[in-house]
Design a protein around this motif. Structure first.
Motif, short mmCIF file in Angstrom:
data_model
loop_
_atom_site.label_atom_id
_atom_site.label_comp_id
_atom_site.label_asym_id
_atom_site.label_seq_id
_atom_site.Cartn_x
_atom_site.Cartn_y
_atom_site.Cartn_z
N MET A 29 0.94 -1.07 -0.01
CA MET A 29 -0.17 0.07 0.03
C MET A 29 0.81 1.25 -0.02
O MET A 29 2.02 1.20 0.34
CB MET A 29 -0.90 0.08 1.26
CG MET A 29 -0.34 0.22 2.42
SD MET A 29 -1.09 0.28 3.97
CE MET A 29 -1.72 2.23 3.78
N ALA B 233 0.86 -3.99 2.98
CA ALA B 233 -0.57 -3.34 3.17
C ALA B 233 -1.13 -3.72 4.60
O ALA B 233 -0.70 -4.93 5.04
CB ALA B 233 -1.31 -4.48 2.01
N LEU C 40 -8.91 7.24 0.00
CA LEU C 40 -8.34 6.37 -0.95
C LEU C 40 -8.35 6.70 -2.05
O LEU C 40 -9.47 6.86 -2.87
CB LEU C 40 -9.02 4.86 -0.61
CG LEU C 40 -8.72 3.88 -1.56
CD1 LEU C 40 -7.05 3.42 -1.52
CD2 LEU C 40 -9.62 2.64 -1.59
N ALA D 140 -6.97 5.61 -5.06
CA ALA D 140 -6.92 4.56 -6.28
C ALA D 140 -6.46 3.11 -5.77
O ALA D 140 -5.87 3.06 -4.48
CB ALA D 140 -5.69 4.97 -7.25
N ARG D 141 -6.56 2.10 -6.15
CA ARG D 141 -6.31 0.82 -6.04
C ARG D 141 -5.48 0.47 -7.31
O ARG D 141 -6.35 0.18 -8.59
CB ARG D 141 -7.36 -0.16 -6.06
CG ARG D 141 -8.03 0.20 -4.59
CD ARG D 141 -9.10 -1.12 -4.37
NE ARG D 141 -9.93 -0.90 -3.39
CZ ARG D 141 -9.57 -1.02 -1.91
NH1 ARG D 141 -8.41 -1.36 -1.67
NH2 ARG D 141 -10.40 -0.49 -0.96
N GLU E 286 -3.32 -1.08 -10.24
CA GLU E 286 -3.37 -2.49 -11.01
C GLU E 286 -1.82 -2.63 -11.43
O GLU E 286 -1.55 -1.87 -12.61
CB GLU E 286 -4.55 -2.75 -11.86
CG GLU E 286 -5.90 -2.59 -11.40
CD GLU E 286 -6.32 -3.95 -10.98
OE1 GLU E 286 -5.51 -4.93 -10.71
OE2 GLU E 286 -7.08 -3.99 -10.02
N GLU F 208 -2.42 -8.55 -6.47
CA GLU F 208 -3.70 -7.77 -5.97
C GLU F 208 -3.38 -6.10 -5.99
O GLU F 208 -2.09 -5.91 -6.22
CB GLU F 208 -3.85 -7.82 -4.32
CG GLU F 208 -2.57 -7.63 -3.45
CD GLU F 208 -1.43 -8.52 -3.69
OE1 GLU F 208 -1.91 -9.74 -3.44
OE2 GLU F 208 -0.38 -8.30 -3.80
N PRO F 209 -4.60 -5.40 -6.15
CA PRO F 209 -4.01 -4.10 -6.28
C PRO F 209 -3.67 -3.08 -5.10
O PRO F 209 -3.47 -3.83 -4.05
CB PRO F 209 -5.85 -3.36 -6.49
CG PRO F 209 -6.39 -4.51 -6.51
CD PRO F 209 -5.75 -5.74 -6.14
N VAL F 210 -2.70 -2.21 -5.50
CA VAL F 210 -1.91 -1.49 -4.35
C VAL F 210 -2.65 -0.48 -4.28
O VAL F 210 -2.61 0.61 -5.05
CB VAL F 210 -0.50 -1.06 -4.94
CG1 VAL F 210 0.31 -0.29 -3.90
CG2 VAL F 210 0.39 -2.45 -5.52
N GLY F 211 -3.24 -0.30 -3.01
CA GLY F 211 -4.01 0.92 -2.48
C GLY F 211 -3.02 2.04 -2.35
O GLY F 211 -2.00 2.05 -2.03
N TRP G 271 -3.43 5.96 -0.62
CA TRP G 271 -3.89 6.69 0.29
C TRP G 271 -3.32 7.90 0.37
O TRP G 271 -2.12 8.03 0.36
CB TRP G 271 -4.17 5.89 1.68
CG TRP G 271 -4.82 4.88 1.77
CD1 TRP G 271 -4.33 3.33 1.48
CD2 TRP G 271 -6.05 4.59 2.22
NE1 TRP G 271 -5.38 2.41 1.60
CE2 TRP G 271 -6.70 3.00 1.93
CE3 TRP G 271 -7.35 5.45 2.60
CZ2 TRP G 271 -7.64 2.75 2.43
CZ3 TRP G 271 -8.25 4.82 2.80
CH2 TRP G 271 -8.54 3.42 2.72
#
Length: 120
Positions: free
Chosen positions: A22, A40, A51, A53-54, A56, A62-65, A67
């Motif tokens: 993240m 994460a 937040l 974006a997530r 890709e 998995e998506p990287v958040g 913040w």
């Protein structure tokens, strides 16, 4: 929001070493204004964070958040943000520090067309 090829490559390396990832960008002074990458869930977000974006990332399961502190977002909400990586070390606890590089944000103002899509 997006990321450069160099940032994507580094995120794949960090994901292999540390698991899901993240970002958080606090908007504080010095390195606090740089995006910090953590495993994460290691950085606790709250009601004062947004937040954005997530992300890709090819090769990352998995998506990287991503913040950002709400007050920082209020100042940057009219910009397109791109995560990049450059040589050098920040002084924070971001996972890339031992690699001799650091993440940074490149920004540009949204175009009129992008603002229209966002309803602004």
């Amino acid at each position: 929001m997006g990321f450069t090829a160099a940032a994507g490559e580094l995120l794949r390396l960090l994901r292999d070493r540390h698991g899901p990832l993240m970002f958080h960008q606090s908007g504080g002074c010095c390195d606090g204004s740089a995006p910090m990458c953590y495993p994460a869930g290691e950085f606790r977000t709250g009601s004062s964070d947004v937040l954005l974006a997530r992300l890709e990332v090819a090769g990352v399961p998995e998506p990287v958040g991503f913040w950002m502190a709400a007050d920082q977002f209020a100042r940057w909400r009219h910009t397109h943000l791109t995560v990049d990586v450059v040589p050098g070390r920040g002084s924070g606890f971001s996972l890339e520090a031992p690699e001799g590089v650091r993440f940074l944000i490149r920004s540009r103002l949204f175009t009129d067309e992008e603002r229209a899509v966002l309803g602004e």
